[in-house]
Design a protein around this motif. Structure first.
Motif, mmCIF file in Angstrom:
data_model
loop_
_atom_site.group_PDB
_atom_site.id
_atom_site.type_symbol
_atom_site.label_atom_id
_atom_site.label_comp_id
_atom_site.label_asym_id
_atom_site.label_seq_id
_atom_site.Cartn_x
_atom_site.Cartn_y
_atom_site.Cartn_z
ATOM 1 N N THR A 1 0.839 -1.210 0.000
ATOM 2 C CA THR A 1 0.000 0.000 0.000
ATOM 3 C C THR A 1 0.872 1.256 0.000
ATOM 4 N N THR A 2 1.920 1.227 0.832
ATOM 5 C CA THR A 2 2.840 2.370 0.885
ATOM 6 C C THR A 2 3.572 2.543 -0.428
ATOM 7 N N LEU A 3 3.961 1.416 -1.027
ATOM 8 C CA LEU A 3 4.660 1.470 -2.315
ATOM 9 C C LEU A 3 3.777 2.125 -3.379
ATOM 10 N N GLU A 4 2.519 1.734 -3.427
ATOM 11 C CA GLU A 4 1.599 2.318 -4.399
ATOM 12 C C GLU A 4 1.403 3.807 -4.153
ATOM 13 N N ALA A 5 1.357 4.208 -2.872
ATOM 14 C CA ALA A 5 1.215 5.635 -2.547
ATOM 15 C C ALA A 5 2.446 6.405 -3.002
ATOM 16 N N ASN A 6 3.633 5.827 -2.786
ATOM 17 C CA ASN A 6 4.862 6.486 -3.228
ATOM 18 C C ASN A 6 4.931 6.584 -4.747
ATOM 19 N N ARG A 7 4.460 5.554 -5.420
ATOM 20 C CA ARG A 7 4.437 5.592 -6.883
ATOM 21 C C ARG A 7 3.486 6.679 -7.389
ATOM 22 N N ALA A 8 2.361 6.844 -6.701
ATOM 23 C CA ALA A 8 1.420 7.910 -7.079
ATOM 24 C C ALA A 8 2.055 9.275 -6.873
ATOM 25 N N ARG A 9 2.795 9.428 -5.757
ATOM 26 C CA ARG A 9 3.491 10.702 -5.506
ATOM 27 C C ARG A 9 4.562 10.943 -6.569
ATOM 28 N N GLN A 10 5.255 9.873 -6.953
ATOM 29 C CA GLN A 10 6.254 9.987 -8.017
ATOM 30 C C GLN A 10 5.622 10.499 -9.314
ATOM 31 N N ALA A 11 4.502 9.890 -9.673
ATOM 32 C CA ALA A 11 3.846 10.263 -10.924
ATOM 33 C C ALA A 11 3.407 11.717 -10.895
#
Length: 375
Positions: free
Chosen positions: A192-202
């Motif tokens: 879940t945290t990884l997906e949130a970080n990926r969204a922030r990256q995008a």
């Protein structure tokens, strides 16, 4: 006859006076060549003494009507915001890498846990099958029915050992099952945290690209000479800031020398001079500001945070008057830029898109503070 000679002489004198009245250099002037950087055609001449085309002063305004100084400030602001977004991108990327590595570790632990549980269940099943082969009579009853005292005593020992082994087996099975559940929950949380970080990256990437595109569009709308004047305005602004900073006497006490690691970091950064700034890059062919400083200190044997904001937050701070070569100078209120101090009031840094790694005045930008990786 005399009258015709006098008229001819008079005409000769008038012609001579007409020539002498012209420009003194006209007889030796070559036709004016067009400026190689200009797209204007060469002037058309009608005689041996061509008239050069009129010179028009370059416009001091952007097509939008803004002055070049206003455009410079707007471009600088856009690149500053892009740098801040780059820090957010780099931090999200770093965290995503850590989360991915943690998910891999937990996945391996889950696989190992499942294999361990399967083994424990096999062992428990083997114990149950052994009891079944004994007719289903419990070991305690078999001991009571034994006639041989020695057999009874040795059986008691084996029974105690077997009971302990069974209890240990069950405890280990329960522990393995609990650990597996924990690993599974942790893996889910990390995902879940990884997906949130990926969204922030995008999002950060989108912000960066939009701001850089806006800055490049502003600059591309200028004529070549205006762009050159823009560079001069930028250099002049940096020169004024550096002169004021040096004039404050801030370096009077900053006479320390680089430590062994600081010297290695400076040597690495020096070898990168001339390489282009690329946001999110950390070498070897290009760098952003914190990519350069983090790699310089990695080459010196010290791992430091990837972003300028994390470098400012986590590394030991020193007073500007106490800084020494190898220290990192953090710039702007949001800690969005960083340079490696090399002494004599100078830094090596990766400035912004469209620029290369270069040496600059340490005071040419607004200093937030100084940090020392090897303190």
């Amino acid at each position: 006859m005399n009258r015709r000679r006098c008229a001819a002489a008079a005409i000769t004198v008038v012609c001579a006076l007409t020539v002498l009245a012209g420009p003194a250099t006209a007889a030796h002037a070559a036709p004016t060549a067009p400026d190689p950087g200009s797209s204007a055609p060469a002037s058309v001449t009608t005689g041996p003494f061509p008239t050069p085309p009129p010179l028009s002063a370059p416009s001091s305004t952007h097509p939008s009507g803004k002055s070049l100084e206003q455009v410079r400030r707007e471009i600088d602001d856009l690149y500053r915001k892009a740098a801040s977004a780059t820090d957010a991108y780099n931090l999200a990327e770093e965290r995503a890498k850590k989360q991915s590595a943690e998910i891999v570790r937990l996945s391996r632990a889950i696989v190992e846990g499942r294999a361990r549980i399967a083994d424990l269940k096999d062992r428990a099943g083997a114990a149950a099958r052994a009891q079944y082969r004994n007719g289903g009579v419990p070991d305690e009853a078999r001991l009571v029915l034994a006639d041989d005292p020695q057999l009874f005593l040795s059986g008691v020992g084996r029974l105690q050992q077997g009971q302990k082994a069974t209890r240990d087996l069950l405890a280990e099975l329960n522990k393995s099952q609990a650990e597996l559940e924990t690993y599974t929950k942790q893996a889910g949380a990390h995902w879940t945290t990884l997906e949130a970080n990926r969204a922030r990256q995008a999002k950060a990437k989108k912000d960066i690209e939009a701001k850089i595109a806006a800055a490049e569009k502003l600059e591309s709308e200028l004529e070549a000479e205006q762009r050159e004047r823009l560079r001069r305005l930028e250099a002049e602004e940096q020169r004024r800031a550096q002169t004021a900073w040096l004039g404050s006497g801030v370096l009077k006490e900053a006479a320390g020398s680089a430590g062994p690691q600081g010297a290695k970091a400076i040597a690495f950064a020096t070898a990168q001079l001339g390489k282009p700034y690329v946001w999110g890059a950390e070498g070897p062919g290009s760098y952003d500001c914190s990519g350069l400083t983090s790699q310089a200190w990695a080459a010196a044997g010290t791992a430091i945070p990837r972003t300028s904001q994390e470098q400012w937050r986590l590394l030991p701070r020193v007073d500007v008057k106490d800084m020494r070569p190898g220290d990192l100078i953090i710039y702007h209120a949001d800690a969005s830029h960083v340079g490696l101090y090399i002494g004599d009031g100078s830094i090596i840094h990766a400035p912004r898109p469209g620029r290369n790694v270069t040496v600059a005045g340490a005071g040419s930008m607004a200093i937030l503070g100084v940090v020392r990786p090897d303190r």
